[in-house]
Motif scaffolding. Sequence first.
Motif, short mmCIF file in Angstrom:
data_model
loop_
_atom_site.label_atom_id
_atom_site.label_comp_id
_atom_site.label_asym_id
_atom_site.label_seq_id
_atom_site.Cartn_x
_atom_site.Cartn_y
_atom_site.Cartn_z
N ASN A 1 0.83 -1.21 0.00
CA ASN A 1 0.00 0.00 0.00
C ASN A 1 0.87 1.26 0.00
N PRO A 2 1.67 1.47 -1.05
CA PRO A 2 2.57 2.63 -1.08
C PRO A 2 1.81 3.96 -1.01
N GLY A 3 2.30 4.84 -0.14
CA GLY A 3 1.70 6.16 0.00
C GLY A 3 0.46 6.21 0.87
N LYS A 4 -0.02 5.06 1.33
CA LYS A 4 -1.26 5.03 2.12
C LYS A 4 -1.01 4.88 3.62
N VAL A 5 0.15 4.36 3.99
CA VAL A 5 0.46 4.18 5.42
C VAL A 5 0.99 5.48 5.99
N THR A 6 0.42 5.91 7.10
CA THR A 6 0.84 7.16 7.75
C THR A 6 1.57 6.86 9.05
N TYR A 7 2.54 7.71 9.38
CA TYR A 7 3.20 7.58 10.68
C TYR A 7 3.30 8.96 11.33
N ALA A 8 3.03 8.99 12.60
CA ALA A 8 2.99 10.24 13.35
C ALA A 8 4.36 10.56 13.95
N SER A 9 4.53 11.83 14.31
CA SER A 9 5.70 12.24 15.11
C SER A 9 5.26 13.39 15.99
N TYR A 10 6.09 13.76 16.96
CA TYR A 10 5.74 14.89 17.81
C TYR A 10 6.36 16.18 17.29
N GLY A 11 6.51 16.27 15.96
CA GLY A 11 6.99 17.49 15.33
C GLY A 11 7.97 17.21 14.21
N ALA A 12 7.93 18.03 13.17
CA ALA A 12 8.87 17.89 12.07
C ALA A 12 10.29 18.06 12.58
N GLY A 13 11.17 17.14 12.21
CA GLY A 13 12.55 17.20 12.66
C GLY A 13 12.80 16.56 14.00
N SER A 14 11.75 16.06 14.64
CA SER A 14 11.91 15.39 15.94
C SER A 14 12.53 14.02 15.73
N PRO A 15 13.11 13.42 16.78
CA PRO A 15 13.65 12.07 16.66
C PRO A 15 12.62 11.07 16.14
N ALA A 16 11.36 11.22 16.53
CA ALA A 16 10.31 10.30 16.06
C ALA A 16 10.10 10.44 14.56
N HIS A 17 10.29 11.64 14.03
CA HIS A 17 10.20 11.87 12.59
C HIS A 17 11.40 11.24 11.88
N LEU A 18 12.58 11.49 12.41
CA LEU A 18 13.79 11.02 11.74
C LEU A 18 13.91 9.50 11.73
N VAL A 19 13.48 8.84 12.79
CA VAL A 19 13.56 7.38 12.81
C VAL A 19 12.60 6.80 11.77
N GLY A 20 11.48 7.46 11.54
CA GLY A 20 10.57 7.04 10.49
C GLY A 20 11.19 7.20 9.12
N GLU A 21 11.90 8.30 8.92
CA GLU A 21 12.60 8.53 7.65
C GLU A 21 13.70 7.49 7.43
N LEU A 22 14.37 7.12 8.53
CA LEU A 22 15.41 6.10 8.43
C LEU A 22 14.83 4.76 7.99
N LEU A 23 13.68 4.41 8.55
CA LEU A 23 13.02 3.17 8.15
C LEU A 23 12.60 3.23 6.68
N LYS A 24 12.05 4.37 6.26
CA LYS A 24 11.66 4.53 4.86
C LYS A 24 12.85 4.29 3.93
N ASN A 25 14.00 4.81 4.32
CA ASN A 25 15.21 4.65 3.50
C ASN A 25 15.65 3.19 3.43
N GLN A 26 15.77 2.58 4.60
CA GLN A 26 16.34 1.23 4.64
C GLN A 26 15.38 0.17 4.09
N ALA A 27 14.08 0.37 4.31
CA ALA A 27 13.10 -0.62 3.84
C ALA A 27 12.50 -0.25 2.48
N LYS A 28 12.92 0.95 1.99
CA LYS A 28 12.40 1.44 0.71
C LYS A 28 10.86 1.51 0.72
#
Length: 323
Positions: free
Chosen positions: A149-176
């Motif tokens: 389901n590309p583009g349909k899964v959402t993930y929250a963070s407690y603010g842009a640039g927060s650690p919760a945001h960056l770890v999500g970006e890291l997963l996106k990169n590594q898992a494509k």
Amino acid sequence: MTFIKTLATVGLTVAALGATAPAFAQAWPTKPIRLIVPYSAGGGADNAARILAQTMGKSLGQTVVIDNRPGASGMIGGQAVAQADPDGYTVLYDASTYAVNPVLRKMPFDAAKDLIPVSLAVSVPNILVVPPKAPYNNFKEFLAYAQKNPGKVTYASYGAGSPAHLVGELLKNQAKLDMLHVPYKGGAPALADVMGGQVDAYFANAASGLSYVQSNRLKAIAVTSAKRMAALPEVTTIQENGFKDFDVLEWNGFFVPKGTPAAVVDRLAKEVKVAVNDAETRGKLEKLGLDPVGSTPAEFASFIQKETTRWGALVKSNNITVE
């Protein structure tokens, strides 16, 4: 002869000045210490700071007073310490955003030049949590769902640039993966919307998310640390699922203004280590999901440099901004 006498006088003066720092450090502290926490009272960093402050105050023989200075991703409190007298009586207790701010934001001070790392106090993994009724029960199922389901899964963070945001970006990169980031103004509303099913996932700091998992209000499907959490032994790490370089921890640590006597910095680091190894204090921290650490100033400085380099590279590769 006069010249020789002058040299002798200068020598005595320099010797006296040289003796001042050790003497000051030996006497320190002679009054209460102000511990600035650049986040709101009741949050994860604040809770840990208060536990440590109580134990350290007893050991130091002086009260350690918590001074909350929230705002601007920790920069308001950080600037207050950077501009304080370097006498050991104003100390900063900051979190993971300390290493992220320099690569994301225009800062009112230079953290690398204006502050001295003292000790890494605690670390804490993130828990990848999903709604209780989510159609996936473990990380592999979540991964498969996101890939289908590309583009349909959402993930929250407690603010842009927060650690919760960056770890999500890291997963996106590594898992494509193609996932949509949904920033919130704080962890509480993010947790609420994940529980309610408005958002599909959230990398919750274990200190704030563990209780929701234990009460079945959220479902834990992975942890971001290299090893499993003692409190959630059945939940696998992301590393175990094939991502060998995935090891992410949020953390808290102590800092002082540049110019603080080295002997005071070392003494403070030793007091942190004593505090995190105190059985009662350690138990309180672990109950919050925190792993007590206690490092030397040199170890903490090296850690900060690696964290800043790591997240700086991710910010650049993913074109992350906070505007």
